[in-house]
Design a protein around this motif. Sequence first.
Motif, PDB file in Angstrom:
ATOM      1  N   TYR A  31     -30.023  -2.205  -4.032  1.00  0.00           N
ATOM      2  CA  TYR A  31     -29.685  -3.356  -3.589  1.00  0.00           C
ATOM      3  C   TYR A  31     -30.974  -4.492  -3.743  1.00  0.00           C
ATOM      4  CZ  TYR A  31     -26.172  -0.597  -1.226  1.00  0.00           C
ATOM      5  OH  TYR A  31     -25.260   0.414  -0.867  1.00  0.00           O
ATOM      6  N   LEU A  32     -32.215  -4.380  -3.714  1.00  0.00           N
ATOM      7  CA  LEU A  32     -33.206  -5.279  -3.535  1.00  0.00           C
ATOM      8  C   LEU A  32     -33.368  -5.648  -5.209  1.00  0.00           C
ATOM      9  CD1 LEU A  32     -35.802  -4.075  -1.191  1.00  0.00           C
ATOM     10  CD2 LEU A  32     -34.377  -5.748  -0.923  1.00  0.00           C
ATOM     11  N   ILE A  33     -33.216  -4.387  -6.063  1.00  0.00           N
ATOM     12  CA  ILE A  33     -33.285  -4.935  -7.294  1.00  0.00           C
ATOM     13  C   ILE A  33     -32.235  -5.685  -8.045  1.00  0.00           C
ATOM     14  CG2 ILE A  33     -32.990  -3.577  -9.673  1.00  0.00           C
ATOM     15  CD1 ILE A  33     -34.811  -1.285  -8.558  1.00  0.00           C
ATOM     16  N   ALA A  34     -30.756  -5.337  -7.561  1.00  0.00           N
ATOM     17  CA  ALA A  34     -29.612  -6.042  -7.837  1.00  0.00           C
ATOM     18  C   ALA A  34     -29.834  -7.530  -7.543  1.00  0.00           C
ATOM     19  CB  ALA A  34     -28.309  -5.520  -7.313  1.00  0.00           C
ATOM     20  N   ALA A  35     -30.217  -7.858  -6.351  1.00  0.00           N
ATOM     21  CA  ALA A  35     -30.389  -9.063  -5.655  1.00  0.00           C
ATOM     22  C   ALA A  35     -31.407  -9.866  -6.456  1.00  0.00           C
ATOM     23  CB  ALA A  35     -30.588  -9.117  -4.266  1.00  0.00           C
ATOM     24  N   GLY A  36     -32.458  -9.142  -6.879  1.00  0.00           N
ATOM     25  CA  GLY A  36     -33.477  -9.843  -7.462  1.00  0.00           C
ATOM     26  C   GLY A  36     -32.897 -10.435  -8.853  1.00  0.00           C
ATOM     27  N   LEU A  37     -32.143  -9.458  -9.598  1.00  0.00           N
ATOM     28  CA  LEU A  37     -31.540  -9.724 -10.884  1.00  0.00           C
ATOM     29  C   LEU A  37     -30.653 -11.023 -10.819  1.00  0.00           C
ATOM     30  CD1 LEU A  37     -31.102  -6.281 -12.600  1.00  0.00           C
ATOM     31  CD2 LEU A  37     -32.488  -8.028 -13.176  1.00  0.00           C
ATOM     32  N   LEU A  38     -29.915 -10.868  -9.759  1.00  0.00           N
ATOM     33  CA  LEU A  38     -28.876 -11.987  -9.502  1.00  0.00           C
ATOM     34  C   LEU A  38     -29.536 -13.406  -9.167  1.00  0.00           C
ATOM     35  CD1 LEU A  38     -26.057 -10.208  -7.661  1.00  0.00           C
ATOM     36  CD2 LEU A  38     -25.915 -10.985  -9.772  1.00  0.00           C
ATOM     37  N   LEU A  39     -30.423 -13.353  -8.437  1.00  0.00           N
ATOM     38  CA  LEU A  39     -31.375 -14.618  -8.202  1.00  0.00           C
ATOM     39  C   LEU A  39     -32.127 -15.043  -9.305  1.00  0.00           C
ATOM     40  CD1 LEU A  39     -32.067 -16.421  -5.776  1.00  0.00           C
ATOM     41  CD2 LEU A  39     -34.225 -15.089  -5.514  1.00  0.00           C
ATOM     42  N   GLY A  40     -32.678 -14.059 -10.034  1.00  0.00           N
ATOM     43  CA  GLY A  40     -33.274 -14.461 -11.264  1.00  0.00           C
ATOM     44  C   GLY A  40     -32.472 -15.128 -12.230  1.00  0.00           C
ATOM     45  N   THR A  41     -31.317 -14.672 -12.511  1.00  0.00           N
ATOM     46  CA  THR A  41     -30.046 -15.247 -13.262  1.00  0.00           C
ATOM     47  C   THR A  41     -29.777 -16.580 -13.080  1.00  0.00           C
ATOM     48  OG1 THR A  41     -29.536 -12.861 -13.848  1.00  0.00           O
ATOM     49  CG2 THR A  41     -28.054 -14.687 -14.365  1.00  0.00           C
ATOM     50  N   ALA A  42     -29.546 -16.780 -11.664  1.00  0.00           N
ATOM     51  CA  ALA A  42     -29.052 -17.967 -11.237  1.00  0.00           C
ATOM     52  C   ALA A  42     -30.039 -18.945 -11.470  1.00  0.00           C
ATOM     53  CB  ALA A  42     -28.814 -17.830  -9.862  1.00  0.00           C
ATOM     54  N   VAL A  43     -31.394 -18.796 -11.052  1.00  0.00           N
ATOM     55  CA  VAL A  43     -32.561 -19.866 -11.320  1.00  0.00           C
ATOM     56  C   VAL A  43     -32.665 -19.958 -12.787  1.00  0.00           C
ATOM     57  CG1 VAL A  43     -34.995 -19.985 -11.470  1.00  0.00           C
ATOM     58  CG2 VAL A  43     -33.934 -18.855  -9.425  1.00  0.00           C
ATOM     59  N   ILE A  44     -32.507 -19.140 -13.637  1.00  0.00           N
ATOM     60  CA  ILE A  44     -32.666 -19.370 -15.140  1.00  0.00           C
ATOM     61  C   ILE A  44     -31.407 -20.283 -15.617  1.00  0.00           C
ATOM     62  CG2 ILE A  44     -32.605 -18.204 -17.440  1.00  0.00           C
ATOM     63  CD1 ILE A  44     -34.169 -16.086 -16.269  1.00  0.00           C
ATOM     64  N   TYR A  45     -30.228 -19.899 -14.930  1.00  0.00           N
ATOM     65  CA  TYR A  45     -29.287 -20.591 -15.428  1.00  0.00           C
ATOM     66  C   TYR A  45     -29.335 -22.162 -14.989  1.00  0.00           C
ATOM     67  CZ  TYR A  45     -24.370 -22.071 -15.785  1.00  0.00           C
ATOM     68  OH  TYR A  45     -23.062 -22.915 -16.019  1.00  0.00           O
TER      69      TYR A  45
END
Length: 54
Positions: A31-45
């Motif tokens: 869950y922490l890895i998935a949240a990190g990926l989602l947050l990172g994608t949102a910041v890059i976008y």
Amino acid sequence: MSSVLAQTPPCPGGCDPENPLEGPINEDLPYLIAAGLLLGTAVIYRNKIKKASI
């Protein structure tokens, strides 16, 4: 000198002192890895959207 000779405090929650690496973070790691990926994608976008509007 007394702090050098003091005993270590017991593990909170009754953890195994022989295996200190086991903890509550291990069970939620996916869950922490998935949240990190989602947050990172949102910041890059958001960063790309900002640069495109300038």
